[in-house]
Motif scaffolding. Structure first.
Motif, mmCIF file in Angstrom:
data_model
loop_
_atom_site.group_PDB
_atom_site.id
_atom_site.type_symbol
_atom_site.label_atom_id
_atom_site.label_comp_id
_atom_site.label_asym_id
_atom_site.label_seq_id
_atom_site.Cartn_x
_atom_site.Cartn_y
_atom_site.Cartn_z
ATOM 1 N N ARG A 38 -4.056 11.594 -21.872
ATOM 2 C CA ARG A 38 -5.067 11.555 -22.458
ATOM 3 C C ARG A 38 -5.947 12.061 -22.162
ATOM 4 N NH1 ARG A 38 -5.461 6.388 -25.350
ATOM 5 N NH2 ARG A 38 -6.398 5.535 -23.582
ATOM 6 N N GLN A 39 -6.734 13.345 -22.628
ATOM 7 C CA GLN A 39 -7.887 13.567 -22.321
ATOM 8 C C GLN A 39 -9.022 14.114 -23.071
ATOM 9 O OE1 GLN A 39 -7.808 17.790 -20.276
ATOM 10 N NE2 GLN A 39 -9.266 17.139 -18.663
ATOM 11 N N THR A 40 -10.292 13.445 -22.813
ATOM 12 C CA THR A 40 -11.460 13.787 -23.691
ATOM 13 C C THR A 40 -12.434 14.594 -23.059
ATOM 14 O OG1 THR A 40 -12.453 11.657 -22.790
ATOM 15 C CG2 THR A 40 -11.162 11.514 -24.895
ATOM 16 N N GLU A 43 -13.768 14.606 -19.171
ATOM 17 C CA GLU A 43 -13.071 13.227 -18.359
ATOM 18 C C GLU A 43 -11.727 13.835 -17.771
ATOM 19 O OE1 GLU A 43 -16.126 11.082 -19.001
ATOM 20 O OE2 GLU A 43 -14.345 10.344 -17.809
ATOM 21 N N LEU A 44 -11.493 13.460 -16.758
ATOM 22 C CA LEU A 44 -10.092 13.405 -16.159
ATOM 23 C C LEU A 44 -9.022 13.061 -17.297
ATOM 24 C CD1 LEU A 44 -10.535 12.251 -12.600
ATOM 25 C CD2 LEU A 44 -10.415 14.671 -13.175
ATOM 26 N N ARG A 45 -7.874 13.646 -16.919
ATOM 27 C CA ARG A 45 -6.745 13.184 -17.700
ATOM 28 C C ARG A 45 -6.189 11.790 -17.370
ATOM 29 N NH1 ARG A 45 -3.329 18.936 -18.124
ATOM 30 N NH2 ARG A 45 -4.953 20.129 -19.066
ATOM 31 N N GLU A 46 -5.955 10.872 -18.162
ATOM 32 C CA GLU A 46 -6.012 9.505 -18.073
ATOM 33 C C GLU A 46 -4.253 9.382 -18.555
ATOM 34 O OE1 GLU A 46 -7.875 7.250 -21.098
ATOM 35 O OE2 GLU A 46 -6.829 5.124 -20.000
ATOM 36 N N GLN A 111 -2.716 12.347 -12.664
ATOM 37 C CA GLN A 111 -2.518 13.960 -13.165
ATOM 38 C C GLN A 111 -2.091 14.739 -12.079
ATOM 39 O OE1 GLN A 111 -6.603 14.498 -14.737
ATOM 40 N NE2 GLN A 111 -6.429 16.299 -13.424
#
Length: 127
Positions: A38-40, A43-46, A111
């Protein structure tokens, strides 16, 4: 080369459910580990879930999604799914699936460990 295509995103209210799909051009050693991220913005991809496709009992979830999200696969359809229940506003983001060759002894969570990526599908959870 492996192509990954996500689908199933959308807009839901808090407490709702969505099922995301990640179709791989083929399952192979290059897709031994598949993860959802998930990415907002900014932000980095979580990582939110991962699976070892040679043994689908081997899965990983962070505390933020454990008990609410389920990752599973359909080998006939070359598809890895992410069932998301009890969704919260903080689950909002662009969701990506990713794949990498791995042994399964430890599922990759970052990621930076994944090699192949899909184009993403947007999930929006409203309060």
């Amino acid at each position: 080369q492996v192509q990954l295509v996500e689908s199933g995103g959308g807009s839901v209210q808090t407490g709702g459910s969505l099922r995301l799909s990640c179709v791989a051009s083929r399952f192979s050693d290059s897709t031994a580990c598949v993860g959802w991220f998930r990415q907002t913005p900014g932000e980095l991809r979580e990582g939110v879930a991962a699976i070892f496709t040679y043994d689908d009992r081997n899965t990983w979830y962070p505390d933020s999604t454990k008990g609410r999200f389920t990752i599973f696969q359909d080998n006939v359809k070359n598809t890895v799914y992410l069932q998301m229940n009890s969704l919260r506003p903080e689950d909002t983001g662009m969701y990506y699936c990713a794949a990498v060759r791995c042994s399964g002894s430890s599922l990759p969570r970052s990621q930076y460990e994944y090699h192949f990526w899909g184009q993403g599908t947007q999930v929006t959870v409203s309060s």
